[in-house]
Design a protein around this motif. Structure first.
Motif, PDB file in Angstrom:
ATOM      1  N   VAL A  45       0.856  -1.185   0.000  1.00 49.15           N
ATOM      2  CA  VAL A  45       0.000   0.000   0.000  1.00 49.15           C
ATOM      3  C   VAL A  45       0.893   1.236   0.000  1.00 49.15           C
ATOM      4  O   VAL A  45       1.984   1.226   0.574  1.00 49.15           O
ATOM      5  N   THR A  46       0.454   2.281  -0.692  1.00 49.04           N
ATOM      6  CA  THR A  46       1.170   3.551  -0.689  1.00 49.04           C
ATOM      7  C   THR A  46       0.173   4.675  -0.944  1.00 49.04           C
ATOM      8  O   THR A  46      -0.967   4.428  -1.340  1.00 49.04           O
ATOM      9  N   THR A  47       0.615   5.891  -0.706  1.00 51.32           N
ATOM     10  CA  THR A  47      -0.209   7.070  -0.956  1.00 51.32           C
ATOM     11  C   THR A  47       0.599   8.063  -1.773  1.00 51.32           C
ATOM     12  O   THR A  47       1.817   7.980  -1.843  1.00 51.32           O
ATOM     13  N   GLY A  48      -0.103   9.010  -2.365  1.00 48.78           N
ATOM     14  CA  GLY A  48       0.565  10.072  -3.112  1.00 48.78           C
ATOM     15  C   GLY A  48      -0.416  11.159  -3.476  1.00 48.78           C
ATOM     16  O   GLY A  48      -1.614  10.899  -3.646  1.00 48.78           O
ATOM     17  N   GLN A  64      -4.579  16.831  -1.866  1.00 48.31           N
ATOM     18  CA  GLN A  64      -5.473  15.681  -1.795  1.00 48.31           C
ATOM     19  C   GLN A  64      -4.693  14.463  -2.249  1.00 48.31           C
ATOM     20  O   GLN A  64      -4.028  14.488  -3.281  1.00 48.31           O
ATOM     21  N   ASP A  65      -4.743  13.387  -1.472  1.00 46.74           N
ATOM     22  CA  ASP A  65      -3.978  12.173  -1.748  1.00 46.74           C
ATOM     23  C   ASP A  65      -4.854  11.068  -2.310  1.00 46.74           C
ATOM     24  O   ASP A  65      -6.063  11.040  -2.103  1.00 46.74           O
ATOM     25  N   ALA A  66      -4.197  10.153  -2.999  1.00 44.59           N
ATOM     26  CA  ALA A  66      -4.823   8.906  -3.425  1.00 44.59           C
ATOM     27  C   ALA A  66      -4.240   7.792  -2.571  1.00 44.59           C
ATOM     28  O   ALA A  66      -3.132   7.898  -2.046  1.00 44.59           O
ATOM     29  N   LEU A  67      -4.988   6.733  -2.431  1.00 47.81           N
ATOM     30  CA  LEU A  67      -4.571   5.543  -1.703  1.00 47.81           C
ATOM     31  C   LEU A  67      -4.493   4.402  -2.711  1.00 47.81           C
ATOM     32  O   LEU A  67      -5.470   4.138  -3.422  1.00 47.81           O
ATOM     33  N   GLY A  75      -2.605  -9.860  -9.147  1.00 47.43           N
ATOM     34  CA  GLY A  75      -2.118  -8.993 -10.218  1.00 47.43           C
ATOM     35  C   GLY A  75      -2.989  -7.774 -10.412  1.00 47.43           C
ATOM     36  O   GLY A  75      -3.145  -7.276 -11.526  1.00 47.43           O
ATOM     37  N   LYS A  76      -3.563  -7.281  -9.333  1.00 47.13           N
ATOM     38  CA  LYS A  76      -4.495  -6.145  -9.394  1.00 47.13           C
ATOM     39  C   LYS A  76      -3.918  -4.939  -8.666  1.00 47.13           C
ATOM     40  O   LYS A  76      -3.254  -5.065  -7.645  1.00 47.13           O
ATOM     41  N   LEU A  77      -4.220  -3.772  -9.199  1.00 49.42           N
ATOM     42  CA  LEU A  77      -3.862  -2.505  -8.581  1.00 49.42           C
ATOM     43  C   LEU A  77      -5.152  -1.741  -8.348  1.00 49.42           C
ATOM     44  O   LEU A  77      -5.927  -1.511  -9.279  1.00 49.42           O
ATOM     45  N   LEU A  78      -5.406  -1.415  -7.077  1.00 50.22           N
ATOM     46  CA  LEU A  78      -6.625  -0.687  -6.709  1.00 50.22           C
ATOM     47  C   LEU A  78      -6.248   0.701  -6.239  1.00 50.22           C
ATOM     48  O   LEU A  78      -5.195   0.901  -5.627  1.00 50.22           O
ATOM     49  N   ALA A  79      -7.138   1.669  -6.495  1.00 52.62           N
ATOM     50  CA  ALA A  79      -6.870   3.042  -6.065  1.00 52.62           C
ATOM     51  C   ALA A  79      -8.181   3.742  -5.738  1.00 52.62           C
ATOM     52  O   ALA A  79      -9.221   3.478  -6.352  1.00 52.62           O
ATOM     53  N   THR A  80      -8.090   4.640  -4.768  1.00 53.97           N
ATOM     54  CA  THR A  80      -9.233   5.482  -4.417  1.00 53.97           C
ATOM     55  C   THR A  80      -8.712   6.823  -3.931  1.00 53.97           C
ATOM     56  O   THR A  80      -7.528   6.959  -3.609  1.00 53.97           O
ATOM     57  N   ILE A  81      -9.598   7.782  -3.876  1.00 54.08           N
ATOM     58  CA  ILE A  81      -9.263   9.110  -3.373  1.00 54.08           C
ATOM     59  C   ILE A  81     -10.122   9.341  -2.130  1.00 54.08           C
ATOM     60  O   ILE A  81     -11.337   9.543  -2.247  1.00 54.08           O
ATOM     61  N   PRO A  82      -9.511   9.273  -0.947  1.00 59.64           N
ATOM     62  CA  PRO A  82     -10.298   9.496   0.271  1.00 59.64           C
ATOM     63  C   PRO A  82     -10.907  10.900   0.273  1.00 59.64           C
ATOM     64  O   PRO A  82     -10.233  11.881  -0.024  1.00 59.64           O
ATOM     65  N   ARG A  92     -18.478   9.116   5.867  1.00 64.53           N
ATOM     66  CA  ARG A  92     -17.746   8.216   4.988  1.00 64.53           C
ATOM     67  C   ARG A  92     -16.471   8.907   4.521  1.00 64.53           C
ATOM     68  O   ARG A  92     -16.474  10.102   4.246  1.00 64.53           O
ATOM     69  N   TYR A  93     -15.390   8.148   4.432  1.00 59.62           N
ATOM     70  CA  TYR A  93     -14.106   8.692   4.006  1.00 59.62           C
ATOM     71  C   TYR A  93     -13.612   8.089   2.695  1.00 59.62           C
ATOM     72  O   TYR A  93     -12.885   8.733   1.970  1.00 59.62           O
ATOM     73  N   LEU A  94     -13.958   6.837   2.424  1.00 52.55           N
ATOM     74  CA  LEU A  94     -13.437   6.139   1.259  1.00 52.55           C
ATOM     75  C   LEU A  94     -14.468   6.063   0.143  1.00 52.55           C
ATOM     76  O   LEU A  94     -15.617   5.682   0.368  1.00 52.55           O
ATOM     77  N   GLU A  95     -14.017   6.413  -1.040  1.00 50.18           N
ATOM     78  CA  GLU A  95     -14.829   6.256  -2.242  1.00 50.18           C
ATOM     79  C   GLU A  95     -14.627   4.822  -2.741  1.00 50.18           C
ATOM     80  O   GLU A  95     -13.692   4.142  -2.316  1.00 50.18           O
ATOM     81  N   PRO A  96     -15.456   4.378  -3.664  1.00 53.09           N
ATOM     82  CA  PRO A  96     -15.212   3.047  -4.244  1.00 53.09           C
ATOM     83  C   PRO A  96     -13.841   3.005  -4.921  1.00 53.09           C
ATOM     84  O   PRO A  96     -13.357   4.001  -5.439  1.00 53.09           O
TER      85      PRO A  96
END
Length: 184
Positions: A45-48, A64-67, A75-82, A92-96
């Motif tokens: 996991v990382t943020t940026g 504003q960061d992404a997670l 083999g999947k990469l998931l990302a969201t913008i809290p 709620r803090y997390l988007e889909p």
């Protein structure tokens, strides 16, 4: 008895205190920056940062960061913008999460080749980044690197994530001529 001496000491201390207070008030404390990543077993996991917004109320810039979540096994990469969202019933803090299939993006043959190994980190583009940091994903067996970007898009009243592959290229090792020491 001379009464000017205690007053002079008090005035000097007041001047020194004011000068020290002024010097400390003008010095800015270092900015606190959260970030980094962690890994465990088959995941990382990382943020940026992905954007800088301007808050009119406070007259400040707000990053504003992404997670990002990397699942090696799948083999999947998931990302969201809290994003902070409050309703009458909940907060709620997390988007889909948006998803990228790294096996497809890197064109890895999992049936006939070695098991892929992915690494990821965010980076800065300086003034060209305008507040966003690309996500770099390396696949070490094929020697490739991909650059990803996630953006939040509002469609009507609904937020959607746009998670795109910007570039995929082979990592070229330095040539022997470039790494050899120069001869006098």
């Amino acid at each position: 008895m001379d009464s000017s001496r205690p007053r002079l000491a008090n005035v000097l201390m007041l001047i020194v205190g004011l000068a020290l207070g002024l010097a400390l008030a003008n010095g800015r404390p270092p900015q606190l920056q959260a970030g980094g990543g962690d890994r465990s077993g088959e995941s990382a996991v990382t943020t940026g940062p992905i954007a800088i917004r301007y808050d009119e109320g406070n007259k400040t810039q707000i990053p504003q960061d992404a997670l990002y979540y990397l699942d090696y096994k799948a083999g999947k990469l998931l990302a969201t913008i809290p994003t902070f969202r409050q309703t009458l019933n909940s907060t709620r803090y997390l988007e889909p999460f948006a998803e990228r299939d790294l096996v497809t993006d890197f064109k890895v043959d999992v049936d006939n080749g070695p098991r892929p190994h992915f690494l990821m980190t965010t980076g800065q583009l300086g003034t060209f980044g305008a507040g966003w940091a690309p996500l770099f994903v390396f696949e070490t067996n094929s020697g490739q690197v991909a650059v990803y970007r996630i953006q939040q898009q509002t469609v009507g009243i609904k937020n959607q994530m746009k998670f795109e592959l910007l570039e995929l290229r082979a990592v070229s090792p330095p040539t022997a001529a470039a790494t050899a020491p120069s001869q006098p």
